[in-house]
Design a protein around this motif. Structure first.
Motif, PDB file in Angstrom:
ATOM      1  N   ALA A 140       5.478  15.411   3.243  1.00 54.60           N
ATOM      2  CA  ALA A 140       4.549  14.312   3.492  1.00 54.60           C
ATOM      3  C   ALA A 140       5.122  13.316   4.489  1.00 54.60           C
ATOM      4  O   ALA A 140       6.336  13.118   4.568  1.00 54.60           O
ATOM      5  CB  ALA A 140       4.225  13.594   2.188  1.00 54.60           C
ATOM      6  N   MET A 141       4.214  12.693   5.213  1.00 55.57           N
ATOM      7  CA  MET A 141       4.557  11.556   6.050  1.00 55.57           C
ATOM      8  C   MET A 141       4.212  10.311   5.245  1.00 55.57           C
ATOM      9  O   MET A 141       3.143  10.222   4.643  1.00 55.57           O
ATOM     10  CB  MET A 141       3.746  11.580   7.353  1.00 55.57           C
ATOM     11  N   ARG A 142       5.152   9.370   5.228  1.00 53.34           N
ATOM     12  CA  ARG A 142       4.913   8.094   4.564  1.00 53.34           C
ATOM     13  C   ARG A 142       4.796   7.036   5.658  1.00 53.34           C
ATOM     14  O   ARG A 142       5.613   6.999   6.576  1.00 53.34           O
ATOM     15  CB  ARG A 142       6.067   7.763   3.622  1.00 53.34           C
ATOM     16  N   LEU A 143       3.776   6.202   5.575  1.00 55.74           N
ATOM     17  CA  LEU A 143       3.550   5.166   6.576  1.00 55.74           C
ATOM     18  C   LEU A 143       3.703   3.793   5.927  1.00 55.74           C
ATOM     19  O   LEU A 143       3.355   3.608   4.759  1.00 55.74           O
ATOM     20  CB  LEU A 143       2.154   5.311   7.184  1.00 55.74           C
ATOM     21  N   PHE A 144       4.221   2.838   6.715  1.00 53.53           N
ATOM     22  CA  PHE A 144       4.523   1.503   6.203  1.00 53.53           C
ATOM     23  C   PHE A 144       4.081   0.445   7.208  1.00 53.53           C
ATOM     24  O   PHE A 144       4.216   0.649   8.411  1.00 53.53           O
ATOM     25  CB  PHE A 144       6.029   1.319   5.998  1.00 53.53           C
ATOM     26  N   LYS A 145       3.616  -0.674   6.690  1.00 55.40           N
ATOM     27  CA  LYS A 145       3.265  -1.784   7.572  1.00 55.40           C
ATOM     28  C   LYS A 145       4.520  -2.462   8.111  1.00 55.40           C
ATOM     29  O   LYS A 145       4.568  -2.886   9.250  1.00 55.40           O
ATOM     30  CB  LYS A 145       2.391  -2.801   6.838  1.00 55.40           C
ATOM     31  N   GLU A 146       5.523  -2.569   7.286  1.00 51.60           N
ATOM     32  CA  GLU A 146       6.797  -3.163   7.681  1.00 51.60           C
ATOM     33  C   GLU A 146       7.903  -2.187   7.305  1.00 51.60           C
ATOM     34  O   GLU A 146       7.663  -0.998   7.196  1.00 51.60           O
ATOM     35  CB  GLU A 146       6.986  -4.519   6.970  1.00 51.60           C
ATOM     36  N   GLU A 166       0.852  -1.184   0.000  1.00 54.07           N
ATOM     37  CA  GLU A 166       0.000   0.000   0.000  1.00 54.07           C
ATOM     38  C   GLU A 166       0.891   1.239   0.000  1.00 54.07           C
ATOM     39  O   GLU A 166       1.980   1.225   0.559  1.00 54.07           O
ATOM     40  CB  GLU A 166      -0.853   0.059   1.270  1.00 54.07           C
ATOM     41  N   GLU A 167       0.397   2.298  -0.604  1.00 53.78           N
ATOM     42  CA  GLU A 167       1.104   3.574  -0.547  1.00 53.78           C
ATOM     43  C   GLU A 167       0.251   4.523   0.278  1.00 53.78           C
ATOM     44  O   GLU A 167      -0.881   4.822  -0.091  1.00 53.78           O
ATOM     45  CB  GLU A 167       1.362   4.130  -1.939  1.00 53.78           C
ATOM     46  N   ILE A 168       0.795   4.957   1.419  1.00 53.07           N
ATOM     47  CA  ILE A 168       0.068   5.801   2.345  1.00 53.07           C
ATOM     48  C   ILE A 168       0.798   7.127   2.465  1.00 53.07           C
ATOM     49  O   ILE A 168       1.983   7.158   2.809  1.00 53.07           O
ATOM     50  CB  ILE A 168      -0.044   5.156   3.746  1.00 53.07           C
ATOM     51  N   ARG A 169       0.085   8.213   2.176  1.00 59.12           N
ATOM     52  CA  ARG A 169       0.677   9.543   2.251  1.00 59.12           C
ATOM     53  C   ARG A 169      -0.227  10.472   3.051  1.00 59.12           C
ATOM     54  O   ARG A 169      -1.430  10.548   2.800  1.00 59.12           O
ATOM     55  CB  ARG A 169       0.870  10.142   0.851  1.00 59.12           C
ATOM     56  N   TYR A 170       0.398  11.160   4.009  1.00 60.14           N
ATOM     57  CA  TYR A 170      -0.283  12.181   4.799  1.00 60.14           C
ATOM     58  C   TYR A 170       0.442  13.489   4.519  1.00 60.14           C
ATOM     59  O   TYR A 170       1.641  13.617   4.780  1.00 60.14           O
ATOM     60  CB  TYR A 170      -0.218  11.821   6.284  1.00 60.14           C
ATOM     61  N   ILE A 171      -0.266  14.457   3.977  1.00 62.33           N
ATOM     62  CA  ILE A 171       0.351  15.722   3.581  1.00 62.33           C
ATOM     63  C   ILE A 171       0.453  16.628   4.804  1.00 62.33           C
ATOM     64  O   ILE A 171      -0.561  17.026   5.384  1.00 62.33           O
ATOM     65  CB  ILE A 171      -0.437  16.402   2.448  1.00 62.33           C
ATOM     66  N   LEU A 172       1.686  16.933   5.177  1.00 56.41           N
ATOM     67  CA  LEU A 172       1.960  17.796   6.325  1.00 56.41           C
ATOM     68  C   LEU A 172       1.970  19.267   5.939  1.00 56.41           C
ATOM     69  O   LEU A 172       1.644  20.134   6.750  1.00 56.41           O
ATOM     70  CB  LEU A 172       3.304  17.418   6.954  1.00 56.41           C
ATOM     71  N   ASP A 173       2.363  19.542   4.687  1.00 58.11           N
ATOM     72  CA  ASP A 173       2.413  20.916   4.211  1.00 58.11           C
ATOM     73  C   ASP A 173       2.535  20.880   2.688  1.00 58.11           C
ATOM     74  O   ASP A 173       2.981  19.896   2.109  1.00 58.11           O
ATOM     75  CB  ASP A 173       3.609  21.652   4.832  1.00 58.11           C
ATOM     76  N   ASP A 216      -4.513  16.141   4.218  1.00 64.77           N
ATOM     77  CA  ASP A 216      -5.125  15.045   3.461  1.00 64.77           C
ATOM     78  C   ASP A 216      -4.272  13.786   3.634  1.00 64.77           C
ATOM     79  O   ASP A 216      -3.043  13.845   3.589  1.00 64.77           O
ATOM     80  CB  ASP A 216      -5.212  15.380   1.971  1.00 64.77           C
ATOM     81  N   LEU A 217      -4.950  12.662   3.828  1.00 61.38           N
ATOM     82  CA  LEU A 217      -4.289  11.362   3.907  1.00 61.38           C
ATOM     83  C   LEU A 217      -4.952  10.455   2.891  1.00 61.38           C
ATOM     84  O   LEU A 217      -6.182  10.353   2.854  1.00 61.38           O
ATOM     85  CB  LEU A 217      -4.399  10.762   5.307  1.00 61.38           C
ATOM     86  N   MET A 218      -4.139   9.802   2.069  1.00 61.03           N
ATOM     87  CA  MET A 218      -4.659   8.902   1.045  1.00 61.03           C
ATOM     88  C   MET A 218      -3.936   7.571   1.142  1.00 61.03           C
ATOM     89  O   MET A 218      -2.724   7.526   1.360  1.00 61.03           O
ATOM     90  CB  MET A 218      -4.467   9.493  -0.347  1.00 61.03           C
ATOM     91  N   ILE A 219      -4.704   6.506   0.972  1.00 60.59           N
ATOM     92  CA  ILE A 219      -4.156   5.156   0.921  1.00 60.59           C
ATOM     93  C   ILE A 219      -4.486   4.591  -0.453  1.00 60.59           C
ATOM     94  O   ILE A 219      -5.651   4.549  -0.845  1.00 60.59           O
ATOM     95  CB  ILE A 219      -4.755   4.252   2.014  1.00 60.59           C
ATOM     96  N   MET A 220      -3.432   4.184  -1.173  1.00 57.98           N
ATOM     97  CA  MET A 220      -3.608   3.525  -2.467  1.00 57.98           C
ATOM     98  C   MET A 220      -3.270   2.048  -2.290  1.00 57.98           C
ATOM     99  O   MET A 220      -2.279   1.718  -1.637  1.00 57.98           O
ATOM    100  CB  MET A 220      -2.674   4.125  -3.524  1.00 57.98           C
ATOM    101  N   PRO A 221      -4.053   1.169  -2.889  1.00 59.27           N
ATOM    102  CA  PRO A 221      -3.784  -0.260  -2.734  1.00 59.27           C
ATOM    103  C   PRO A 221      -2.542  -0.702  -3.505  1.00 59.27           C
ATOM    104  O   PRO A 221      -2.165  -0.086  -4.509  1.00 59.27           O
ATOM    105  CB  PRO A 221      -5.043  -0.921  -3.313  1.00 59.27           C
ATOM    106  N   ALA A 222      -1.926  -1.754  -3.027  1.00 58.67           N
ATOM    107  CA  ALA A 222      -0.824  -2.381  -3.767  1.00 58.67           C
ATOM    108  C   ALA A 222      -1.356  -2.780  -5.140  1.00 58.67           C
ATOM    109  O   ALA A 222      -2.505  -3.194  -5.286  1.00 58.67           O
ATOM    110  CB  ALA A 222      -0.321  -3.610  -3.015  1.00 58.67           C
ATOM    111  N   GLY A 223      -0.529  -2.618  -6.161  1.00 56.57           N
ATOM    112  CA  GLY A 223      -0.881  -3.078  -7.496  1.00 56.57           C
ATOM    113  C   GLY A 223      -1.558  -2.059  -8.387  1.00 56.57           C
ATOM    114  O   GLY A 223      -1.776  -2.339  -9.569  1.00 56.57           O
TER     115      GLY A 223
END
Length: 179
Positions: free
Chosen positions: A138-144, A86-93, A116-123
């Motif tokens: 942006a803040m990038r979040l990861f499961k692993e 997944e690609e997860i982005r949270y816009i800080l500024d 704004d925070l958006m999650i795009m699915p893998a693939g």
């Protein structure tokens, strides 16, 4: 967040390229796109815990922070690709545009701005660019641990197992992830 059909007209990728045809949140949901607006980082932390995102970092994309490599990096981000996570982005500024492929293989442009925070699915095939302000934090979040391997579109990625799983989800033969 604002979503609309990309106009496909020539010009700088950082321009709006707004066709004037809006895309509904229901259609984004069909594509597997999840969107939230979180003015408070505690809400981001709550979502991260709920979805089991263990890691995060912050990135600032601008000529000031990246120097001479900025233009090359922005062009690289704009190459159509997919990720196996997944690609997860949270816009800080600042802000920027994510373009994602529709079920008809057209571009849908999603404008993200602060909080704004958006999650795009893998693939899912997608691309990113800053807007005309040339600034995205942006803040990038990861499961692993982060895997940053963009897989550019081609015959091999069309047959990638994550791409195939995404298409099944998008086309209704697999469940859509819960929000």
């Amino acid at each position: 967040m604002k979503a609309y059909w990309f106009d496909n007209l020539p010009g700088d990728q950082r321009e709006a390229h707004d066709s004037g045809r809006e895309v509904s949140s229901e259609y984004l949901n069909k594509l597997g796109i999840m969107y939230f607006n979180y003015p408070n980082v505690e809400d981001v932390n709550s979502l991260a815990a709920k979805r089991k995102y263990k890691n995060r970092d912050e990135i600032t994309i601008s000529p000031t922070t990246m120097g001479d490599v900025y233009e090359d990096k922005v062009k690289m981000f704009f190459n159509e690709h997919l990720h196996e996570d997944e690609e997860i982005r949270y816009i800080l500024d600042g802000g920027g545009f994510f373009d994602v492929r529709s079920d008809g293989d057209e571009w849908v442009r999603i404008k993200l701005e602060k909080y704004d925070l958006m999650i795009m699915p893998a693939g899912i095939y997608h691309r990113f660019t800053t807007d005309t302000q040339n600034y995205t934090k942006a803040m990038r979040l990861f499961k692993e641990d982060p895997k940053w391997t963009p897989l550019n579109r081609g015959a091999e990625t069309d047959n990638n197992e994550y791409r195939e799983a995404y298409l099944k989800m998008r086309d209704g033969s697999a469940p859509i992830p819960s929000h």
